[in-house]
Design a protein around this motif. Structure first.
Motif, PDB file in Angstrom:
ATOM      1  N   UNK A  17     -29.194   9.665 -12.260  1.00  0.00           N
ATOM      2  CA  UNK A  17     -29.228   9.797 -10.780  1.00  0.00           C
ATOM      3  C   UNK A  17     -27.818   9.799 -10.013  1.00  0.00           C
ATOM      4  N   UNK A  18     -27.740  10.039  -8.964  1.00  0.00           N
ATOM      5  CA  UNK A  18     -26.350  10.173  -8.246  1.00  0.00           C
ATOM      6  C   UNK A  18     -25.939   8.592  -8.010  1.00  0.00           C
ATOM      7  N   UNK A  19     -24.436   8.681  -8.292  1.00  0.00           N
ATOM      8  CA  UNK A  19     -23.801   7.363  -8.290  1.00  0.00           C
ATOM      9  C   UNK A  19     -22.888   7.057  -9.208  1.00  0.00           C
ATOM     10  N   UNK A  20     -22.108   6.117  -9.244  1.00  0.00           N
ATOM     11  CA  UNK A  20     -20.875   6.090  -9.956  1.00  0.00           C
ATOM     12  C   UNK A  20     -21.377   5.422 -11.469  1.00  0.00           C
ATOM     13  N   UNK A  21     -20.563   5.651 -12.417  1.00  0.00           N
ATOM     14  CA  UNK A  21     -21.012   4.647 -13.908  1.00  0.00           C
ATOM     15  C   UNK A  21     -19.764   3.385 -13.620  1.00  0.00           C
ATOM     16  N   UNK A  22     -20.648   2.351 -13.466  1.00  0.00           N
ATOM     17  CA  UNK A  22     -19.901   1.039 -13.405  1.00  0.00           C
ATOM     18  C   UNK A  22     -19.685   0.598 -14.768  1.00  0.00           C
ATOM     19  N   UNK A  23     -18.265   0.302 -14.962  1.00  0.00           N
ATOM     20  CA  UNK A  23     -17.787  -0.234 -16.353  1.00  0.00           C
ATOM     21  C   UNK A  23     -18.276  -1.575 -16.527  1.00  0.00           C
TER      22      UNK A  23
ATOM     23  N   UNK B 230     -27.126  -5.564  -8.257  1.00  0.00           N
ATOM     24  CA  UNK B 230     -26.298  -6.039  -7.056  1.00  0.00           C
ATOM     25  C   UNK B 230     -24.899  -5.547  -7.250  1.00  0.00           C
ATOM     26  N   UNK B 231     -24.376  -5.306  -8.653  1.00  0.00           N
ATOM     27  CA  UNK B 231     -23.345  -5.031  -8.802  1.00  0.00           C
ATOM     28  C   UNK B 231     -22.908  -3.477  -8.775  1.00  0.00           C
ATOM     29  N   UNK B 232     -24.047  -3.017  -9.261  1.00  0.00           N
ATOM     30  CA  UNK B 232     -23.900  -1.365  -9.170  1.00  0.00           C
ATOM     31  C   UNK B 232     -23.957  -1.070  -7.615  1.00  0.00           C
ATOM     32  N   UNK B 233     -24.687  -1.464  -6.817  1.00  0.00           N
ATOM     33  CA  UNK B 233     -24.977  -1.147  -5.698  1.00  0.00           C
ATOM     34  C   UNK B 233     -23.482  -1.282  -4.587  1.00  0.00           C
TER      35      UNK B 233
ATOM     36  N   UNK C  38     -33.920  11.732  -4.094  1.00  0.00           N
ATOM     37  CA  UNK C  38     -32.972  10.970  -4.636  1.00  0.00           C
ATOM     38  C   UNK C  38     -31.701  11.794  -4.479  1.00  0.00           C
ATOM     39  N   UNK C  39     -30.911  11.626  -3.449  1.00  0.00           N
ATOM     40  CA  UNK C  39     -29.493  12.319  -3.541  1.00  0.00           C
ATOM     41  C   UNK C  39     -28.421  11.361  -3.098  1.00  0.00           C
ATOM     42  N   UNK C  40     -28.461  10.270  -2.688  1.00  0.00           N
ATOM     43  CA  UNK C  40     -27.202   9.234  -2.792  1.00  0.00           C
ATOM     44  C   UNK C  40     -27.795   7.859  -3.274  1.00  0.00           C
TER      45      UNK C  40
ATOM     46  N   UNK D 199     -22.683   1.321 -16.610  1.00  0.00           N
ATOM     47  CA  UNK D 199     -24.213   1.135 -16.080  1.00  0.00           C
ATOM     48  C   UNK D 199     -24.304   2.296 -15.127  1.00  0.00           C
ATOM     49  N   UNK D 200     -25.378   2.730 -15.125  1.00  0.00           N
ATOM     50  CA  UNK D 200     -26.041   3.794 -14.094  1.00  0.00           C
ATOM     51  C   UNK D 200     -27.368   4.190 -13.768  1.00  0.00           C
TER      52      UNK D 200
END
Length: 294
Positions: free
Chosen positions: A256-262, A201-204, A180-182, A166-167
């Motif tokens: 967009x910036x941020x992790x890929x949540x498994x 909620x999970x992604x944040x 949108x930088x962060x 998820x991203x």
């Protein structure tokens, strides 16, 4: 009077002529000449010793005896045709595979890959059901399913197809994209969600954005609708990697910036544990597992 095999051509010609009330039209249907149809009818009349048609300048019409025979012949031939169709249909059904799956996965992942399956198995026909409610695998139900979940369902054998991540994504034309930088910047945007149990909620939390107040302004039951909402610039959507891939490849969305949540859940091919797959369904399952591994 016994019905001999050599009566069948005459009865077939008579039945068609009776339906059309016209020898020429019957001849066209049967790929004969009008004189051949007339010959068959006269032969039948001679054997029965009754007139089946009244002949007049404008054509023909059935006699009372002709109507009686037409009703019986039409019913009998319809019954035979129905049986022949069902027998052929039973044979055809051996090459039909019914699959139940998600609309989003069908649209973005399955359909683009199906041509390769059909090239390898041109005789197999597919019926695809994308209803939201889970389909029961009763007799007459689907042969295979693709489900998104934990991988364990009572009475079903399951094979892992693929995981997903998820991203966040947005349209390259999204009005606030330059800002949108962060992940914290994303939390201030109108957010787009679907009905999956794992979401913003999970992604944040995975992005270490804690305590932020965010607004899920749009919620859709189908993930492709959430993707299309982002394409149209309505906000930022939480993408599922298997669904988002074609949108990213076409340049309709950007990550967009941020992790890929498994994701906690994965995609599985499932079928009833008590039922052996028919060869056509087994071929589809083998193909699904092969392309998923690829």
């Amino acid at each position: 009077m016994a019905l001999r095999a050599d009566w069948l051509p005459a009865l077939t010609a008579f039945e068609s002529a009776a339906r059309h009330q016209n020898f020429a039209h019957a001849a066209e249907e049967l790929h004969l000449t009008a004189s051949a149809v007339s010959h068959h009818v006269r032969k039948l009349e001679s054997r029965l010793g009754v007139a089946l048609f009244q002949r007049h300048a404008r054509g023909v019409s059935l006699t009372a005896e002709g109507r009686q025979l037409a009703d019986a012949a039409g019913s009998a031939l319809a019954d035979v045709e129905g049986v022949l169709r069902s027998l052929g249909g039973a044979r055809d059904e051996q090459d039909r595979v019914r699959i139940t799956t998600l609309h989003s996965l069908t649209y973005t992942w399955l359909l683009p890959r199906l041509p390769s399956f059909l090239r390898a198995h041109p005789h197999i026909r597919l019926s695809v059901d994308t209803e939201i409610a889970l389909t029961r695998f009763d007799d007459g139900g689907p042969d295979l399913g693709i489900r998104h979940g934990p991988g364990h369902w009572p009475g079903l054998t399951s094979h892992l197809l693929m995981d997903e991540g998820l991203f966040p994504v947005a349209s390259p034309a999204y009005v606030d994209l330059p800002n949108l930088h962060t992940p914290a910047d994303i939390a201030r945007q109108p957010l787009i969600a679907d009905h999956a149990r794992q979401g913003w909620h999970d992604w944040f939390r995975a992005a270490n954005v804690h305590g932020a107040k965010f607004e899920e302004r749009f919620t859709f039951s189908d993930t492709t609708d959430a993707m299309n909402a982002a394409v149209h610039g309505l906000g930022v959507s939480l993408a599922r990697s298997r669904i988002a891939t074609p949108y990213l490849e076409r340049g309709q969305l950007v990550r967009l910036p941020g992790p890929i949540l498994t994701a906690r859940w994965s995609y599985y091919a499932v079928y009833p544990s008590h039922r052996r797959l028919r060869p056509a369904a087994q071929a589809l399952l083998d193909w699904l597992l092969d392309i998923a591994r690829g």
